[in-house]
Structure formats: structure tokens, C-alpha cells
Design a protein around this motif. Structure first.
Motif, PDB file in Angstrom:
ATOM      1  N   ARG A 160       0.878  -1.173   0.000  1.00 12.93           N
ATOM      2  CA  ARG A 160       0.000   0.000   0.000  1.00 12.93           C
ATOM      3  C   ARG A 160       0.912   1.219   0.000  1.00 12.93           C
ATOM      4  NH1 ARG A 160      -2.068  -0.619   4.614  1.00 12.93           N
ATOM      5  NH2 ARG A 160      -0.839   0.953   5.688  1.00 12.93           N
ATOM      6  N   LYS A 161       1.009   1.855  -1.183  1.00 11.23           N
ATOM      7  CA  LYS A 161       2.015   2.905  -1.396  1.00 11.23           C
ATOM      8  C   LYS A 161       3.395   2.296  -1.109  1.00 11.23           C
ATOM      9  CE  LYS A 161      -1.150   6.747  -0.726  1.00 11.23           C
ATOM     10  NZ  LYS A 161      -1.447   8.012  -0.029  1.00 11.23           N
ATOM     11  N   THR A 162       4.133   2.808  -0.113  1.00  9.24           N
ATOM     12  CA  THR A 162       5.446   2.228   0.186  1.00  9.24           C
ATOM     13  C   THR A 162       5.408   1.272   1.370  1.00  9.24           C
ATOM     14  OG1 THR A 162       5.993   4.143   1.568  1.00  9.24           O
ATOM     15  CG2 THR A 162       6.695   4.216  -0.746  1.00  9.24           C
ATOM     16  N   THR A 163       4.224   1.009   1.891  1.00  7.25           N
ATOM     17  CA  THR A 163       4.070   0.077   3.015  1.00  7.25           C
ATOM     18  C   THR A 163       3.928  -1.346   2.490  1.00  7.25           C
ATOM     19  OG1 THR A 163       2.994   1.765   4.373  1.00  7.25           O
ATOM     20  CG2 THR A 163       2.689  -0.539   5.024  1.00  7.25           C
ATOM     21  N   ILE A 164       4.937  -2.170   2.713  1.00  4.41           N
ATOM     22  CA  ILE A 164       4.905  -3.549   2.225  1.00  4.41           C
ATOM     23  C   ILE A 164       3.997  -4.387   3.121  1.00  4.41           C
ATOM     24  CG2 ILE A 164       6.274  -5.639   1.877  1.00  4.41           C
ATOM     25  CD1 ILE A 164       8.611  -3.886   1.093  1.00  4.41           C
ATOM     26  N   LEU A 165       3.022  -5.043   2.519  1.00  6.98           N
ATOM     27  CA  LEU A 165       2.077  -5.884   3.250  1.00  6.98           C
ATOM     28  C   LEU A 165       2.492  -7.351   3.230  1.00  6.98           C
ATOM     29  CD1 LEU A 165      -1.234  -4.222   1.971  1.00  6.98           C
ATOM     30  CD2 LEU A 165       0.034  -3.739   4.078  1.00  6.98           C
ATOM     31  N   THR A 166       3.067  -7.782   2.121  1.00  5.25           N
ATOM     32  CA  THR A 166       3.558  -9.154   2.001  1.00  5.25           C
ATOM     33  C   THR A 166       4.521  -9.222   0.830  1.00  5.25           C
ATOM     34  OG1 THR A 166       2.958 -11.488   1.710  1.00  5.25           O
ATOM     35  CG2 THR A 166       1.604  -9.855   0.564  1.00  5.25           C
ATOM     36  N   MET A 203       0.110  -9.174   6.400  1.00  4.53           N
ATOM     37  CA  MET A 203      -0.371 -10.341   5.672  1.00  4.53           C
ATOM     38  C   MET A 203       0.749 -11.310   5.292  1.00  4.53           C
ATOM     39  SD  MET A 203      -2.237  -7.500   5.065  1.00  4.53           S
ATOM     40  CE  MET A 203      -3.975  -6.992   5.121  1.00  4.53           C
ATOM     41  N   ASN A 204       1.968 -11.033   5.736  1.00  9.78           N
ATOM     42  CA  ASN A 204       3.111 -11.787   5.229  1.00  9.78           C
ATOM     43  C   ASN A 204       3.130 -13.244   5.675  1.00  9.78           C
ATOM     44  OD1 ASN A 204       5.479 -11.354   3.544  1.00  9.78           O
ATOM     45  ND2 ASN A 204       6.642 -11.979   5.339  1.00  9.78           N
ATOM     46  N   SER A 205       2.719 -13.509   6.915  1.00 12.21           N
ATOM     47  CA  SER A 205       2.788 -14.881   7.422  1.00 12.21           C
ATOM     48  C   SER A 205       1.916 -15.836   6.615  1.00 12.21           C
ATOM     49  CB  SER A 205       2.376 -14.923   8.898  1.00 12.21           C
ATOM     50  OG  SER A 205       1.052 -14.449   9.059  1.00 12.21           O
ATOM     51  N   ASP A 206       0.794 -15.349   6.103  1.00  8.02           N
ATOM     52  CA  ASP A 206      -0.116 -16.202   5.331  1.00  8.02           C
ATOM     53  C   ASP A 206       0.093 -16.059   3.825  1.00  8.02           C
ATOM     54  OD1 ASP A 206      -1.395 -17.239   7.587  1.00  8.02           O
ATOM     55  OD2 ASP A 206      -2.747 -15.517   7.708  1.00  8.02           O
TER      56      ASP A 206
END
Length: 217
Positions: free
Chosen positions: A10-16, A101-104
């Protein structure tokens, strides 16, 4: 031909994210993510690598491939990831914390990267003319155009270091560390219990006239 790296942000925020090899992927993709300001599709070129992304509703789906990996398959992969991610998380992605959301979902990225890399028919089975025409409309830029200071952006990929094997090793090390910490805590509790019992016995002995506690019988 391979997909080396995939990220949802999300923009520069890495979610996974998931990387097949080690490298400075985060550093380079951050330069791209900072420039994404509208929905759309785009390809950046850099030496023998291609950076493809789809931006939709504040979320960017990006992958890094080698130059021989077909663009049609790369965007089919991104569309696949976008549908799966949106179906699984919906609007929660718009307020989620970094790597929430990275773990899943990193496992989903890994599986789909393998599928689109190893399956020669992936992304091309149901191609219609409108999809091919759409691919032609996707702009291709050189990644050096992102640099505001005229500095050359370098992508470093270490193929000798396969992160798939590293992940298994990391899980084994984490399990061993948890086991070691468990037994360390057990020993600490036993020590504390022993000291507590000794203090209790000393107080009891003083109150009852000695070690044999004759006054308390």
C-alpha cells in the motif's frame, strides 16, 4: 525464465512479499512504489530484468522477472495475485500494518510464482485478442528514469543463495531456539522454587527453634 520477487504494498508500506533469491529487491522496488500515484499497469526495464506492476485501489502488485520471462505471463501472475489478495483481505489491506499479511500470503506468492514459472501454459491458455491488445498499451520505461538525483539504480541478485532452502533452515533454527528457551525457563523456575523453599525452611527453622523444628511439632 523466472519470477525472482513479488510484493504487495500500500504505497510504500509492504504488506507481504516473497523472494526466490537474496538481493536488494526492497531497495529497488521502494523507488518504484514511491512513484506509483494512480491505478494502472507499467513495466520498467533494468539491464536483464523487468519490473511489472498493477496498481489498483491504493494497492500495488509488483514482480521482478528476468528479461526472457513473457510479459503476458508476468501480468497474468499479477492479476492472479491481485484477485486472490483482494478476495482474502478486501478493504482491511487499506489500514493494515506493515507485513500484516506476510505470514499467510507469502506462501501464496511462493506457490503462484512457482506455478507461473514452471507451467509453460500458465497465463496463455485463454488469451483473447483484447488481452493481447491491452498488453501492447502497457507503457515500458527504463528504471533509471526514477532516480531524482541522476544516480544509477542497481539491482543485485544472488542466485547462489536460494531463499527457499533458507526458509526451511530458519524454521528449524526457530524451533530449536524455542525448545532451548523452554528448557532454560524450566531450569530458572526450578531454581527460583528451590531458593524459595530454602528461604521458607530457614524462616520456619528460626521460628520453631532449629532445623529439627522442635517447637512446632
Amino acid at each position: 525464465m523466472s519470477i525472482y520477487y513479488a510484493v504487495v504494498a500500500r504505497k510504500t508500506t509492504i504488506l507481504t512479499k516473497y523472494a526466490l533469491y537474496s538481493g536488494n529487491f526492497d531497495e529497488v522496488t521502494n523507488e518504484i512504489l514511491r512513484k506509483v500515484d494512480r491505478d494502472g499497469k507499467l513495466t520498467y526495464t533494468h539491464d536483464k530484468y523487468l519490473f511489472h506492476y498493477i496498481a489498483s485501489d491504493m494497492i500495488t502488485y509488483l514482480c521482478i522477472c528476468d528479461e526472457d520471462f513473457p510479459r503476458s505471463k508476468a501480468f497474468a501472475f499479477l492479476s492472479d495475485i491481485m484477485q486472490r489478495f483482494d478476495r482474502q483481505y478486501g478493504t482491511t489491506a487499506k489500514t493494515a500494518l506493515p507485513y500484516a499479511m506476510n505470514s499467510d500470503f507469502s506462501k501464496v506468492l511462493q506457490n503462484r510464482m512457482r506455478y507461473y514459472t514452471e507451467n509453460p501454459e500458465s497465463g496463455t491458455i485463454t488469451k483473447v485478442q483484447s488481452e493481447i491488445d491491452d498488453l501492447k498499451q502497457i507503457m515500458v520505461k527504463n528504471i533509471d528514469s526514477l532516480s531524482e538525483r541522476g544516480e544509477r539504480i542497481e539491482l543485485l541478485v544472488n542466485k547462489a543463495e536460494d531463499l527457499t532452502n533458507q526458509s526451511t533452515q530458519f524454521q528449524r533454527q526457530s524451533r530449536d531456539l524455542r525448545r532451548a528457551m523452554f528448557w532454560k525457563n524450566v531450569k530458572m523456575y526450578l531454581l527460583i522454587g528451590g531458593i524459595g523453599f530454602a528461604i521458607f525452611w530457614i524462616i520456619l527453622s528460626i521460628s520453631c527453634g532449629g532445623i529439627g523444628i522442635p517447637k512446632c511439632r
